[in-house]
Scaffold this motif. Structure first.
Motif, mmCIF file in Angstrom:
data_model
loop_
_atom_site.group_PDB
_atom_site.id
_atom_site.type_symbol
_atom_site.label_atom_id
_atom_site.label_comp_id
_atom_site.label_asym_id
_atom_site.label_seq_id
_atom_site.Cartn_x
_atom_site.Cartn_y
_atom_site.Cartn_z
ATOM 1 N N UNK A 1 -3.806 15.074 -14.069
ATOM 2 C CA UNK A 1 -4.691 13.996 -14.525
ATOM 3 C C UNK A 1 -5.298 13.260 -13.341
ATOM 4 N N UNK A 2 -4.466 13.027 -12.316
ATOM 5 C CA UNK A 2 -4.975 12.352 -11.120
ATOM 6 C C UNK A 2 -6.123 13.133 -10.501
ATOM 7 N N UNK A 3 -5.917 14.441 -10.321
ATOM 8 C CA UNK A 3 -6.929 15.252 -9.636
ATOM 9 C C UNK A 3 -8.178 15.484 -10.494
ATOM 10 N N UNK A 4 -8.091 15.198 -11.752
ATOM 11 C CA UNK A 4 -9.304 15.230 -12.582
ATOM 12 C C UNK A 4 -10.255 14.111 -12.172
ATOM 13 N N UNK A 5 -9.662 12.959 -11.796
ATOM 14 C CA UNK A 5 -10.470 11.769 -11.498
ATOM 15 C C UNK A 5 -10.703 11.537 -10.008
ATOM 16 N N UNK A 6 -9.756 11.951 -9.154
ATOM 17 C CA UNK A 6 -9.832 11.597 -7.741
ATOM 18 C C UNK A 6 -9.585 12.816 -6.864
ATOM 19 N N UNK A 7 -10.284 12.837 -5.738
ATOM 20 C CA UNK A 7 -10.111 13.948 -4.805
ATOM 21 C C UNK A 7 -8.816 13.821 -4.012
ATOM 22 N N UNK A 8 -8.411 12.591 -3.736
ATOM 23 C CA UNK A 8 -7.222 12.364 -2.916
ATOM 24 C C UNK A 8 -6.744 10.920 -3.074
ATOM 25 N N UNK A 9 -5.654 10.595 -2.391
ATOM 26 C CA UNK A 9 -5.060 9.259 -2.470
ATOM 27 C C UNK A 9 -6.030 8.188 -1.977
ATOM 28 N N UNK A 10 -6.779 8.485 -0.919
ATOM 29 C CA UNK A 10 -7.719 7.504 -0.368
ATOM 30 C C UNK A 10 -8.782 7.113 -1.393
ATOM 31 N N UNK A 11 -9.228 8.084 -2.183
ATOM 32 C CA UNK A 11 -10.213 7.789 -3.220
ATOM 33 C C UNK A 11 -9.619 6.870 -4.284
ATOM 34 N N UNK A 12 -8.349 7.074 -4.611
ATOM 35 C CA UNK A 12 -7.677 6.183 -5.574
ATOM 36 C C UNK A 12 -7.544 4.778 -5.007
ATOM 37 N N UNK A 13 -7.150 4.680 -3.749
ATOM 38 C CA UNK A 13 -7.029 3.361 -3.122
ATOM 39 C C UNK A 13 -8.371 2.647 -3.133
ATOM 40 N N UNK A 14 -9.436 3.373 -2.817
ATOM 41 C CA UNK A 14 -10.775 2.765 -2.832
ATOM 42 C C UNK A 14 -11.133 2.255 -4.216
ATOM 43 N N UNK B 1 0.843 13.854 -15.568
ATOM 44 C CA UNK B 1 1.139 14.692 -14.408
ATOM 45 C C UNK B 1 0.071 14.503 -13.346
ATOM 46 N N UNK B 2 0.295 15.132 -12.196
ATOM 47 C CA UNK B 2 -0.677 15.036 -11.109
ATOM 48 C C UNK B 2 -2.026 15.627 -11.504
ATOM 49 N N UNK C 1 0.826 -1.211 0.000
ATOM 50 C CA UNK C 1 0.000 0.000 0.000
ATOM 51 C C UNK C 1 0.860 1.262 0.000
ATOM 52 N N UNK C 2 2.017 1.207 0.622
ATOM 53 C CA UNK C 2 2.884 2.382 0.685
ATOM 54 C C UNK C 2 3.363 2.825 -0.693
ATOM 55 N N UNK C 3 3.320 1.921 -1.665
ATOM 56 C CA UNK C 3 3.791 2.249 -3.015
ATOM 57 C C UNK C 3 2.776 3.068 -3.806
ATOM 58 N N UNK C 4 1.581 3.247 -3.265
ATOM 59 C CA UNK C 4 0.563 4.046 -3.956
ATOM 60 C C UNK C 4 0.796 5.512 -3.615
ATOM 61 N N UNK C 5 1.511 6.197 -4.501
ATOM 62 C CA UNK C 5 1.810 7.619 -4.334
ATOM 63 C C UNK C 5 1.566 8.303 -5.672
ATOM 64 N N UNK C 6 0.979 9.475 -5.635
ATOM 65 C CA UNK C 6 0.494 10.115 -6.860
ATOM 66 C C UNK C 6 1.623 10.406 -7.850
ATOM 67 N N UNK C 7 2.699 11.032 -7.401
ATOM 68 C CA UNK C 7 3.746 11.427 -8.346
ATOM 69 C C UNK C 7 4.395 10.238 -9.038
ATOM 70 N N UNK C 8 4.806 9.173 -8.323
ATOM 71 C CA UNK C 8 5.366 8.006 -9.020
ATOM 72 C C UNK C 8 4.369 7.349 -9.987
ATOM 73 N N UNK C 9 3.086 7.325 -9.605
ATOM 74 C CA UNK C 9 2.081 6.752 -10.502
ATOM 75 C C UNK C 9 1.912 7.608 -11.753
ATOM 76 N N UNK C 10 1.948 8.920 -11.589
ATOM 77 C CA UNK C 10 1.860 9.807 -12.745
ATOM 78 C C UNK C 10 3.030 9.559 -13.684
ATOM 79 N N UNK C 11 4.230 9.394 -13.126
ATOM 80 C CA UNK C 11 5.404 9.113 -13.958
ATOM 81 C C UNK C 11 5.247 7.775 -14.672
ATOM 82 N N UNK C 12 4.720 6.784 -13.981
ATOM 83 C CA UNK C 12 4.497 5.469 -14.583
ATOM 84 C C UNK C 12 3.530 5.560 -15.756
ATOM 85 N N UNK C 13 2.526 6.425 -15.600
ATOM 86 C CA UNK C 13 1.506 6.575 -16.637
ATOM 87 C C UNK C 13 1.888 7.610 -17.697
ATOM 88 N N UNK C 14 3.000 8.287 -17.509
ATOM 89 C CA UNK C 14 3.430 9.283 -18.482
ATOM 90 C C UNK C 14 2.573 10.526 -18.485
#
Length: 201
Positions: A53-66, A50-51, A35-48
């Motif tokens: 895009x993340x905030x377009x879909x999710x309010x926060x990290x907990x929402x992504x985990x859910x 930026x953050x 679970x500790x590996x779920x971090x927005x910036x590394x995931x954004x880099x993996x997906x090519x």
């Protein structure tokens, strides 16, 4: 800070990532580093991307985990059960279930890494749901095979704990398990024992 939608929309034209893309990336990260590996910036880099895009879909990290945990629940449990619905014979369904689930688990580190994060409330909740769903489905199969409900539940628990142990060994010390055709015969022998043992008093 949440970025303006028009800025994110411009990025979306380049990447067009979906919430599911982010959830799948989060699941991959969980499988690799927990679970500790779920971090927005590394995931954004993996997906090519930026953050933004993340905030377009999710309010926060907990929402992504859910979302990621829901995705895993659907893929690793509900989709497998649905795929067995066309088989009318409960014994064949049980054998297919163990064969397919064991094969998938051998390539899915989440079956091992998620229980290791059971102290996290979101993970604990999904593990409870998934465990009850899986054991309940197994119990239903044993009822269809002729066992009374209480016996069916006990056999379902035994079958599921056997699956979990098999999965743990597959990832931790795979050389202890028979491979190939011997592995298939081994799983069949486990199921034979569960299905043909003398009725319990």
């Amino acid at each position: 800070m949440v970025r303006r939608r028009d800025e994110v929309a411009r990025e979306g034209r380049r990447q067009r990532l979906t919430a599911q893309d982010w959830a799948d990336a989060a699941l991959s990260a969980m499988g690799e580093g927990g679970l500790a590996a779920v971090a927005v910036e590394p995931l954004a880099a993996r997906l090519g991307t930026t953050k933004g895009s993340f905030y377009w879909h999710f309010a926060n990290r907990e929402a992504l985990i859910e979302a990621a945990l829901h995705r895993w629940e659907q893929k690793a449990t509900e989709a497998i059960i649905a795929g067995l619905a066309s088989e009318p014979d409960p014994e064949l369904r049980l054998r297919r279930l163990f064969s397919e689930a064991s094969e998938l688990a051998a390539h899915d580190p989440l079956e091992v890494s998620l229980p290791a994060s059971a102290g996290h409330p979101q993970v604990a909740a999904v593990l409870r749901r998934v465990t009850e769903r899986r054991v309940g489905y197994l119990a239903q199969l044993f009822v269809e095979l002729g066992f009374p409900p209480e016996q069916a539940r006990r056999r379902a628990l035994l079958a599921y704990t056997g699956y979990l142990g098999h999965t743990q060994l597959t990832h931790a010390v795979p050389e202890t398990l028979p491979a190939g055709e011997d592995g298939r015969r081994y799983l069949d022998s486990v199921l034979d024992t569960l299905m043909t043992a003398a009725p319990e008093s």
